[in-house]
Design a protein around this motif. Sequence first.
Motif, mmCIF file in Angstrom:
data_model
loop_
_atom_site.group_PDB
_atom_site.id
_atom_site.type_symbol
_atom_site.label_atom_id
_atom_site.label_comp_id
_atom_site.label_asym_id
_atom_site.label_seq_id
_atom_site.Cartn_x
_atom_site.Cartn_y
_atom_site.Cartn_z
ATOM 1 N N GLY A 278 0.817 -1.218 0.000
ATOM 2 C CA GLY A 278 0.000 0.000 0.000
ATOM 3 C C GLY A 278 0.843 1.256 0.000
ATOM 4 O O GLY A 278 0.540 2.231 -0.689
ATOM 5 N N GLU A 279 1.932 1.236 0.748
ATOM 6 C CA GLU A 279 2.831 2.385 0.807
ATOM 7 C C GLU A 279 3.499 2.620 -0.545
ATOM 8 O O GLU A 279 3.625 3.759 -0.997
ATOM 9 C CB GLU A 279 3.888 2.131 1.882
ATOM 10 N N ILE A 280 3.912 1.556 -1.194
ATOM 11 C CA ILE A 280 4.524 1.680 -2.519
ATOM 12 C C ILE A 280 3.542 2.315 -3.490
ATOM 13 O O ILE A 280 3.883 3.239 -4.230
ATOM 14 C CB ILE A 280 5.001 0.300 -3.029
ATOM 15 N N ILE A 281 2.325 1.851 -3.477
ATOM 16 C CA ILE A 281 1.299 2.390 -4.377
ATOM 17 C C ILE A 281 0.991 3.838 -4.026
ATOM 18 O O ILE A 281 0.908 4.701 -4.909
ATOM 19 C CB ILE A 281 0.022 1.520 -4.330
ATOM 20 N N PHE A 282 0.855 4.138 -2.745
ATOM 21 C CA PHE A 282 0.492 5.483 -2.307
ATOM 22 C C PHE A 282 1.522 6.526 -2.716
ATOM 23 O O PHE A 282 1.171 7.632 -3.145
ATOM 24 C CB PHE A 282 0.308 5.495 -0.780
ATOM 25 N N TYR A 283 2.811 6.193 -2.605
ATOM 26 C CA TYR A 283 3.855 7.170 -2.893
ATOM 27 C C TYR A 283 4.314 7.192 -4.349
ATOM 28 O O TYR A 283 5.161 8.000 -4.712
ATOM 29 C CB TYR A 283 5.067 6.943 -1.980
ATOM 30 N N GLU B 223 -12.337 3.023 -9.313
ATOM 31 C CA GLU B 223 -13.497 3.720 -9.882
ATOM 32 C C GLU B 223 -14.181 2.872 -10.943
ATOM 33 O O GLU B 223 -15.408 2.864 -11.048
ATOM 34 C CB GLU B 223 -13.060 5.070 -10.459
ATOM 35 N N ASP B 224 -13.400 2.132 -11.734
ATOM 36 C CA ASP B 224 -13.971 1.259 -12.760
ATOM 37 C C ASP B 224 -14.759 0.112 -12.147
ATOM 38 O O ASP B 224 -15.789 -0.293 -12.680
ATOM 39 C CB ASP B 224 -12.876 0.681 -13.666
ATOM 40 N N ASP C 172 -2.505 6.582 -9.262
ATOM 41 C CA ASP C 172 -3.530 6.975 -10.243
ATOM 42 C C ASP C 172 -4.153 5.741 -10.889
ATOM 43 O O ASP C 172 -5.371 5.682 -11.096
ATOM 44 C CB ASP C 172 -2.932 7.888 -11.318
ATOM 45 N N SER C 173 -3.335 4.745 -11.193
ATOM 46 C CA SER C 173 -3.854 3.496 -11.778
ATOM 47 C C SER C 173 -4.753 2.777 -10.782
ATOM 48 O O SER C 173 -5.813 2.249 -11.151
ATOM 49 C CB SER C 173 -2.695 2.569 -12.175
ATOM 50 N N PHE C 174 -4.360 2.775 -9.532
ATOM 51 C CA PHE C 174 -5.156 2.137 -8.479
ATOM 52 C C PHE C 174 -6.509 2.840 -8.342
ATOM 53 O O PHE C 174 -7.560 2.187 -8.275
ATOM 54 C CB PHE C 174 -4.386 2.165 -7.151
#
Length: 184
Positions: free
Chosen positions: A153-158, A171-172, A164-166
């Motif tokens: 989660g931290e990797i994705i967040f930063y 949203e999709d 943006d992809s997440f």
Amino acid sequence: MDMESDYTIDDAIAVISKAIERKRGEIASLEQRKRRMKKEESISEIQGLIDYLEADVTAYLTVLADMTEDDSILEGIDLENDSIVECPAKYDKYISGLSADDLENELEADEIRAEYCDQIIDMMCYDIGQAALDSKKMIKFMLEDPYALTAIGEIIFYDDYLYDSFKAMCEDSEPKKKKKKKKD
């Protein structure tokens, strides 16, 4: 292997080879000095420096063998020895006693070794990450591990792209859930 600094692989090999040969000469010189010493404390101090320099040479040889893809460089070296060699008290005196050229070589070789080892670790982590994400079993283990989930989660967040992809993925998938609920 691509070095991040201004060194080509050939430059890196030359710098490390020079450091190895210099250190081997210094070890031989220290061994001669040690033989002339009488005090056990002095002998112990010199031996500590010799052990440290030998460990340094082994580390450089390992990097050199990997860079050149020549494992014969490691023949006769005990790579199974996991003992940690502490930095001796005389190391500062050793460093300050190096000539300007030798000090420059020492610093360059140390920088190259550190960068190279960092790159190797990065490659290993990349391979491990790829294998883990390709394994349903490993994904299951990661889903059960709060630390792994937090790290991911931290990797994705930063990372702006990943975040943006997440968000776009979330949203999709949101409207599909609402449509399914309306049908029920």
